[in-house]
Design an enzyme around this catalytic site. Structure first.
Site, PDB file in Angstrom:
ATOM      1  N   ARG A 162     -10.495  -3.332  -9.971  1.00  0.00           N
ATOM      2  CA  ARG A 162     -11.046  -3.768  -8.687  1.00  0.00           C
ATOM      3  C   ARG A 162     -12.426  -3.161  -8.491  1.00  0.00           C
ATOM      4  O   ARG A 162     -12.562  -1.964  -8.232  1.00  0.00           O
ATOM      5  CB  ARG A 162     -10.125  -3.377  -7.532  1.00  0.00           C
ATOM      6  CG  ARG A 162     -10.693  -3.762  -6.169  1.00  0.00           C
ATOM      7  CD  ARG A 162      -9.665  -3.773  -5.050  1.00  0.00           C
ATOM      8  NE  ARG A 162      -9.190  -2.456  -4.675  1.00  0.00           N
ATOM      9  CZ  ARG A 162      -8.440  -2.222  -3.583  1.00  0.00           C
ATOM     10  NH1 ARG A 162      -8.084  -3.232  -2.797  1.00  0.00           N
ATOM     11  NH2 ARG A 162      -8.024  -1.002  -3.313  1.00  0.00           N
ATOM     12  N   ASP A 446      -6.017   5.218   2.291  1.00  0.00           N
ATOM     13  CA  ASP A 446      -7.256   4.956   1.578  1.00  0.00           C
ATOM     14  C   ASP A 446      -8.291   4.508   2.601  1.00  0.00           C
ATOM     15  O   ASP A 446      -8.083   4.648   3.817  1.00  0.00           O
ATOM     16  CB  ASP A 446      -7.063   3.959   0.429  1.00  0.00           C
ATOM     17  CG  ASP A 446      -6.717   2.545   0.896  1.00  0.00           C
ATOM     18  OD1 ASP A 446      -6.768   2.272   2.118  1.00  0.00           O
ATOM     19  OD2 ASP A 446      -6.394   1.714   0.044  1.00  0.00           O
TER      20      ASP A 446
END
Length: 532
Positions: A162, A446
């Site tokens: 990613r 996150d």
């Protein structure tokens, strides 16, 4: 166009990644695509300005023929046919990469985005680790002498990398004196160094694409893929991409996004935490009906979240693409059995709902949760590799259902406000120290969860929200007081040196963006200026 590297040796062996040919490839990517990227970021702002006036989003009338059309994405390669459990986490340090590859998951989302602080050392080390993983040479020996190696007794997880979102810069690589595009740097270095080896391995360069807000942004990625494959002499369609539907405007363009990437698409993912962040951001000034309750009380069973996930499954399977479930944030704690038991129960319930809804797989944030997720999907899939055959014709989702934020159960409380400020500061501090995935109170936080936390605070001040548990109105003064109290609490938890280096500047930053009259689109943008 001139390219400049500000630091050629952020980690050992960096010269292998920052080679003249690799830099020339990055230069070519920027020459062709950076201008379009800049235009699309401006288009984002123009669309948000329209929503600020109307408090409304809808499906695009100009792309009705795509939604109505009978088309499918390219069939997935064999390596991506079975994605029933995906492990997520950063690609650096090497120990974490090895543990993810060895986890027993079908796929590892190797994250250069929300679970990784984009220090220059992290960026380059991640590419080195992914290249070494592709060649089978990745290993690590701890200072205590413990060795970490790739397992040979079972398959390794298939890597899906990613890169950063379109909005983020890379200040250590300058193009004509301006910061490079983080997404093009991450993708470009990974693709250049790893793509051919992955093809030789019987897999390929596979990607998760984050933070997109329109099908035109997907079209840009598709153009990047076409150019990159031609550059290395790889066949078109070698690259496969899964798009995270983690912004509210993208939820209205799922068909169109898949259509633009149809030769390279392999699925969509329900990026639930960023999706909530995007709703707050997009409708931050649209009134009380768009104020979400405390973050912890917003469940995936809320009507507007059910509409989002069911539309995603239906759209994907109609187009022959995989529907990937979201992250269960709870994580086990091996020192506290009761915490671990509760984590397993929550993950099992979350994954059972997803599997029964038709998702083809889902995410976990900790290797210990891989067996639980796999067991749930095994029970539903049986011998099948996926459930593309589950078409969900009964699902019909309207714009009103996607925007029915007021239907969410829960309240805005001072406890929730306090937790938001604690998490925002604690996460940002650890992010500034170079670690983008942080366990806080047995939840894996996150950047997305920190974004929700600080955005809720800004929105509550803007709307003068009344706190259900105290009756207080959320004001700048109240937020300043609670932020000070939570910052002091963190001081007692982390020690003086860490507090001074990371937590104090994090608290200052969170205070500035929560209390500002103007909303900050991404926490990581000003935070990035504070890291090396």
């Amino acid at each position: 166009m001139a390219i400049t590297v500000t630091d050629h040796l952020p980690v050992d062996r960096a010269e292998e990644i920052l080679s003249p040919k690799a830099l020339a490839f990055l230069e070519g990517l920027h020459q062709r695509f950076a201008g379009t990227r800049n235009e699309l970021l401006e288009a984002r702002q123009a669309k948000r300005d329209g929503v600020a006036r109307t408090s409304r989003l809808d499906f695009l009338p100009e792309t009705q023929q795509i939604r109505d059309g009978d088309w499918k994405v390219a069939e997935a390669p064999a390596a991506l046919q079975d994605r029933r459990v995906e492990m997520t986490g950063p690609a650096t340090p090497a120990k974490m990469a090895i543990n993810a590859l060895n986890s027993g998951a079908k796929v590892w989302l190797a994250d250069l985005e929300d679970a990784s602080t984009p220090t220059w050392a992290n960026v380059i080390d991640a590419i080195l680790n992914l290249r070494d993983a592709a060649t089978g040479s990745l290993s690590y020996t701890s200072p205590e002498g413990k060795e970490y190696k790739l397992r040979t007794d079972a398959p390794l997880a298939v890597v899906v990398a990613r890169p950063r979102g379109w909005h983020l810069p890379e200040k250590h690589l300058l193009i004509d004196g301006e910061p490079a595009v983080g997404a093009l740097v991450d993708f470009g270095l990974h693709f250049f160094h790893v793509a051919k080896q992955l093809v030789l391995n019987g897999q390929g360069p596979y990607y998760y694409l984050p933070k997109m807000e329109s099908h035109l942004e997907a079209r840009l990625w598709n153009d990047v893929f076409v150019f990159a494959q031609d550059f290395l002499g790889l066949g078109q369609g070698t690259i496969r991409a899964t798009v995270l539907i983690e912004t509210i405007p993208a939820a209205f363009e799922m068909d169109e996004i898949l259509y633009e990437l149809r030769d390279h698409a392999s699925g969509l993912n329900a990026g639930r935490w960023d999706y909530l962040f995007s709703i707050i951001k997009y409708f931050r000034d649209a009134g009380e009906e768009f104020v979400l309750p405390d973050r912890a009380s917003v469940a995936m069973t809320a009507p507007f979240m059910r509409a989002y996930t069911e539309l995603l499954v239906k759209t994907c399977h109609r187009r022959g693409a995989f529907a990937m479930g979201g992250m269960a944030a709870v994580i086990p704690n091996r020192r506290h059995p009761e915490v671990t038991e509760a984590a397993f129960a929550k993950v099992r319930a979350d994954k059972t709902r997803e599997a029964n809804d038709g998702f083809d797989g889902s995410w976990v944030a900790h290797p210990d949760l891989v067996p639980t997720c796999r067991e749930v999907f095994d029970a539903v899939l049986g011998e099948r590799r996926n459930q593309l055959d589950k078409q969900r014709p009964e699902v019909s989702v309207t714009a009103d259902q996607l925007l029915d934020i007021a239907s969410a159960d829960g309240q805005v409380t001072e406890g929730g406000l306090r937790l938001n400020l604690y998490v925002a500061v604690a996460y940002t501090a650890v992010w500034l120290s170079g670690n983008g995935a942080v366990a806080i109170h047995n939840l894996m936080e996150d950047a997305a969860t920190a974004e929700i936390s600080r955005s809720q605070v800004w929105q509550q001040i803007r709307n003068k929200s009344v706190l259900a548990d105290t009756g207080n109105t959320v004001t700048r003064e109240l937020v300043e007081r609670i932020l000070g109290e939570e910052t002091e609490r963190l001081r007692t938890e982390v020690g003086d040196e860490a507090f001074r280096r990371y937590y104090e500047p994090a608290s200052k930053l969170i205070g500035e963006i929560c209390l500002s009259e103007n909303y900050t689109d991404f926490l990581t943008t000003p935070a990035y200026e504070l890291v090396g």
